[in-house]
Motif scaffolding. Sequence first.
Motif, mmCIF file in Angstrom:
data_model
loop_
_atom_site.group_PDB
_atom_site.id
_atom_site.type_symbol
_atom_site.label_atom_id
_atom_site.label_comp_id
_atom_site.label_asym_id
_atom_site.label_seq_id
_atom_site.Cartn_x
_atom_site.Cartn_y
_atom_site.Cartn_z
ATOM 1 N N LEU A 1 44.682 -9.901 -54.536
ATOM 2 C CA LEU A 1 43.469 -9.123 -54.333
ATOM 3 C C LEU A 1 43.222 -8.260 -55.541
ATOM 4 C CD1 LEU A 1 44.152 -8.137 -50.660
ATOM 5 C CD2 LEU A 1 42.466 -9.784 -51.465
ATOM 6 N N SER A 2 42.024 -8.210 -55.898
ATOM 7 C CA SER A 2 41.675 -7.342 -57.016
ATOM 8 C C SER A 2 40.310 -6.760 -56.756
ATOM 9 C CB SER A 2 41.667 -8.133 -58.306
ATOM 10 O OG SER A 2 40.692 -9.155 -58.220
ATOM 11 N N VAL A 3 40.109 -5.627 -57.270
ATOM 12 C CA VAL A 3 38.828 -4.947 -57.080
ATOM 13 C C VAL A 3 38.059 -5.024 -58.381
ATOM 14 C CG1 VAL A 3 37.704 -2.784 -56.556
ATOM 15 C CG2 VAL A 3 39.816 -3.420 -55.385
ATOM 16 N N LEU B 1 42.365 -2.593 -49.250
ATOM 17 C CA LEU B 1 43.330 -3.343 -50.056
ATOM 18 C C LEU B 1 44.698 -2.685 -50.021
ATOM 19 C CD1 LEU B 1 41.052 -4.268 -53.070
ATOM 20 C CD2 LEU B 1 42.040 -5.825 -51.397
ATOM 21 N N VAL C 1 33.194 -8.904 -49.342
ATOM 22 C CA VAL C 1 34.021 -9.950 -48.743
ATOM 23 C C VAL C 1 34.733 -10.723 -49.842
ATOM 24 C CG1 VAL C 1 33.943 -12.107 -47.433
ATOM 25 C CG2 VAL C 1 32.590 -10.143 -46.692
ATOM 26 N N GLU C 2 33.979 -11.028 -50.870
ATOM 27 C CA GLU C 2 34.580 -11.810 -51.957
ATOM 28 C C GLU C 2 35.729 -11.047 -52.602
ATOM 29 O OE1 GLU C 2 31.685 -13.054 -54.754
ATOM 30 O OE2 GLU C 2 32.806 -14.832 -55.329
ATOM 31 N N ARG C 3 35.614 -9.717 -52.638
ATOM 32 C CA ARG C 3 36.682 -8.920 -53.252
ATOM 33 C C ARG C 3 37.883 -8.742 -52.330
ATOM 34 N NH1 ARG C 3 33.405 -3.868 -55.972
ATOM 35 N NH2 ARG C 3 32.562 -4.999 -57.731
ATOM 36 N N VAL C 4 37.599 -8.578 -51.082
ATOM 37 C CA VAL C 4 38.674 -8.159 -50.168
ATOM 38 C C VAL C 4 39.274 -9.333 -49.396
ATOM 39 C CG1 VAL C 4 39.167 -6.750 -48.147
ATOM 40 C CG2 VAL C 4 37.693 -5.870 -49.945
ATOM 41 N N ALA C 5 38.404 -10.250 -48.946
ATOM 42 C CA ALA C 5 38.861 -11.246 -47.970
ATOM 43 C C ALA C 5 39.465 -12.465 -48.635
ATOM 44 C CB ALA C 5 37.689 -11.659 -47.092
ATOM 45 N N ASP C 6 40.311 -13.144 -47.861
ATOM 46 C CA ASP C 6 40.811 -14.431 -48.308
ATOM 47 C C ASP C 6 40.333 -15.544 -47.378
ATOM 48 O OD1 ASP C 6 42.265 -13.769 -46.139
ATOM 49 O OD2 ASP C 6 44.212 -13.746 -47.151
ATOM 50 N N THR D 1 46.866 -18.425 -46.888
ATOM 51 C CA THR D 1 46.480 -18.453 -48.304
ATOM 52 C C THR D 1 46.240 -17.037 -48.804
ATOM 53 O OG1 THR D 1 44.204 -18.698 -47.624
ATOM 54 C CG2 THR D 1 45.414 -20.709 -48.159
ATOM 55 N N ARG D 2 47.287 -16.306 -48.719
ATOM 56 C CA ARG D 2 47.152 -14.935 -49.197
ATOM 57 C C ARG D 2 46.936 -14.974 -50.703
ATOM 58 N NH1 ARG D 2 45.488 -10.788 -47.800
ATOM 59 N NH2 ARG D 2 46.276 -8.824 -48.577
ATOM 60 N N ARG D 3 45.847 -14.417 -51.075
ATOM 61 C CA ARG D 3 45.563 -14.488 -52.496
ATOM 62 C C ARG D 3 45.676 -13.095 -53.094
ATOM 63 N NH1 ARG D 3 40.384 -13.409 -54.444
ATOM 64 N NH2 ARG D 3 39.024 -12.429 -52.966
#
Lengths: 706, 307
Positions: free
Chosen positions: A704-706, B176, B196-201, A700-702
């Motif tokens: 990514l955003s910062v 990223l 984690v919420e920003r980087v991980a899936d 489930t590659r989503r």
Amino acid sequence: MRAIVVKELKENVRWLPVGIAIIGICAWNATPIYLEHFAAINVERSLMLLIAFGASLFAIGLAILQSAFDFSARQRGFLFHRAVSRQQIICGKIVAGGLLFLPAIGIPLAAVAIWFFRSGPEYLPVHPIQVLPATGMALACFLFHPATILTFERQASWFGTKLLPLFAICWMPIPVVTVYLTTSRSTFIFATTALVALIAASVVYAAAHTGAVRNWYLALGAVVACIVATFVLMATIESLGWSSRTIYGLPVAYGLDSNGKAWMYRYEQRFGNSINYQDIPITGDQIVANQSVKLDAQLPPGFSPRVMRNSVKLPMNVGRQSAQILQTKRSERVCYDFTRGQILVYDLNHQPRLQGYLSKDGFHPYGEGPGLRFHINPYQTTLNWMYNNNEYFHYFQTGQSKRGFPVLWADLDGVYQLDPNSLNVKRILDGPVTRCQAVTIDDILPPWILVESDKQIRLCTMEAESGDDSWYQASIANAPTDLPALRLKQIAVLPRLPNAMSDHLLFGATQDGKLVAVDLALNTLARFDTKSDSSWTVDRFSVDTNRPAGSTNIASTIAACTFPQIVVWFVILTTSIARIAAGGPVELAFSGTLPTELLIPCLIVGVLTTLASMLTAGLACQRRGFSIGTTILWCGATLFLGTAGPLTVVALYRRPTFEPCPRCEKLRNVEQHKCQHCNTAWEAPTNSGIEIFEQPLTRTRRALSV
Amino acid sequence: MHSDLAISTQGLTKYFGSKAVVRHLDLNVPRGSVTGLLGLNGAGKTTTLRMLMGMLEPTRGASQILGTDSQHLRPEDRARIGYTVEGHFLYGWMSVRQCECFQRDTFPRWNSSMFAETVRRFGIDPSDKTRVLSRGQRAGVSLALTLATEPELLILDDPALGLDPVSRRALNETLLDFCDGGTRTILLSTHLLDDVERVADRIALMFAGRLLVDTTLDDFRNRIAAWVIDLPPATRAIESIPGLINSRPRSGRTIVTVADPDQETEAAIARISRSTPESVPVSFEDAVIAYLSRSRDGQSFLVARGA
């Protein structure tokens, strides 16, 4: 590995000056200063011992600096996670350590060698080559470096077993010193280098590998640790004075009484008390009877019942006693026996300078060359050793006036008389000579010299060239200023004792003029008995030279307790095999390995210790959840390893944790995948209803955003 | 063994003495994922990572990393893995440039531009000794040293520990960028939930040595729910709620957080509440903290309070 080596060198090169300072201080303390001739003659040995201490200290310290930090948890992860193997990392550290170690020992030793070159022999009897033994020993001491690295790399929970790799290398100086004492310098360096390379390779191999190789290495460490613990315990007891130990010296005289009974005369010393001499009957079984010996000369007329006082064997300086100081009667010269076959004469009156050399062909002033050197390390003794009870020689010994000692000298070519006062050397007996032995009877007969070669023993009397028959009977009152010129008169040729180990052979004479030879190594006594003027017979006895019953020795009993039985057996077997290999009688091969009065106590204590060790090993195996077969195997191994057995088990296998099995409720080993009792596999912990697992897995590659 | 798994463990267990710090861990990290490994201090995260990297021998169980047994990683296997240890250890006597040389000489692949870019992003002078660097700069060097080896799998042990916000942002941006192609895998152990919420899936959550969560971030969010209820004083009835993760008081009422709620859960909540339960949204942070707020001995605060 290059990167590791470079990193280690850069990181630890700052310790190089410390190493140079440590070894330099050791070298400085061993190095004699001008006029310290007494220190100079033993410089080779003292330098080797002090350098061994310094080099070991630096090797261990350097290894600790290289490993203690890097092998801690975080640093280990950083260092060991690389595209190089663990073996390469360990080897890189050892190589870098060696590259730092070499200049640390090389620079101080080179400085000492240069100093020796500048000082000797003109000012001191030293030579640059004398740093070679210290160099060899220092190289050997580097082995502590990989052993320490391995110690710190090893992940053991108990510090005692963590140190085992270091213990496994502790024995290393023993073969090095043995090689030093028994071989020439060139052989010593070659053998030491080979030994160091061999051991270093094995240590590195053990360091770089896990499994069986390291297990054997750790087992060796456990054995050595037990031996070290034994010696420490013995030394502690000795130092505390708890032992009522009786120290017995080597026999100083042997004799046969008129009844044919053999005696030896030796001293004993109660711990902390004065020395007492005692006559001890020699007992033993006759093993060879009436072996005929033919004499080639008439016995002297006075060869009748006499009392033997003392005997001295030449060479006195077996091993590497490098020199001995002889002071002349005018005290202006000091003579040195130098291990290169030279005798150096120094003038100490004004400025300590070398006057010249005493060689086979006489005195040679300094600057004219050393003359004809002795073939091998010349052996020497002063006659005062032989005549402790003779007033005439006691006069020389006490030296009330400045008087030179008469000296006998022997090398392969013959026996010489050296007169330091007149700086003369005279050959008084032609060779070949492998060793010679002085035997004194009393002040009625002149002393004997027994000259031994490969095949025979020549029995000679010592006579004055002037024909004075009473030269050896002089007292203090009428002692001559100088010893008369001597000559040796051969009176008999005896067969060399078959199978004798000459280094341990002592000769004596009996009350009735019979000759006694005792081979301490083989514990045999040979009695040469006169049958007629032209023939003797030889009877041989096994000799019990042990202490008399009744004495106690706590330290020896402790040794029996703590020494691994395999070591004791190894010593006994190798000693016995060596005796048989030397041609000794097989029936005597196993005799004399333990003192008689200690044999039974040591045997009892040894058996009890072995049983206790086996029990401990069994318990250790049980606590580790071993099968019965494995436990029996380790108990059997402990039979050989002794106290090292349970220590090896503890070192090789960590003690596991046990938890109750949910099925059979017996304690099960948490390291095993199935219960050893009911064969039930471990189950995952019971879910509490809050676990969230994705099933099936999805990618489930989503974004990514910062 | 699944070929699509970068990391896989089966019953991985580690005891220190008689204490189990990791208990029967069955963790799966798919290739190409960024997994956040969460847990309190002492939950067993670092121990797990050390076992995965072959630095620590497990008491029981097995683990594979990039298809190879963790305890038998060869140098060529390690070359494919990037690993930063906790605390960003560096040799203090080395300059940043010397660190680069040392790392470059011990890895077959080396991306100099990536190293330079990462170092630049953290504002580090390559000629500086590492002992004079700030914590954030050390983290940057450590990350640069790891990323420049172009690993297929990146394992980071608490990389953001003690970092200022700017450094954290730089760290996250770097990660990223690193996994932008979608072929690289990251296992990130951290305490910072927003990172984690920003980087991980995916997240994996450990509690007292056990793995309680191992799923995608979205799945995790979707399967957590919370209600605000009125509880009678000193009641233990709340324990009867199926999937109860945690309960905590707020303004005289109680917030209960549950996993995988269903009709039975809602019925149980309605049964014990004195008023109509009020469903409230659960953020990712709330959900994780609900798990982490459980006492370290495995019991919930609720039970402790009720006792």
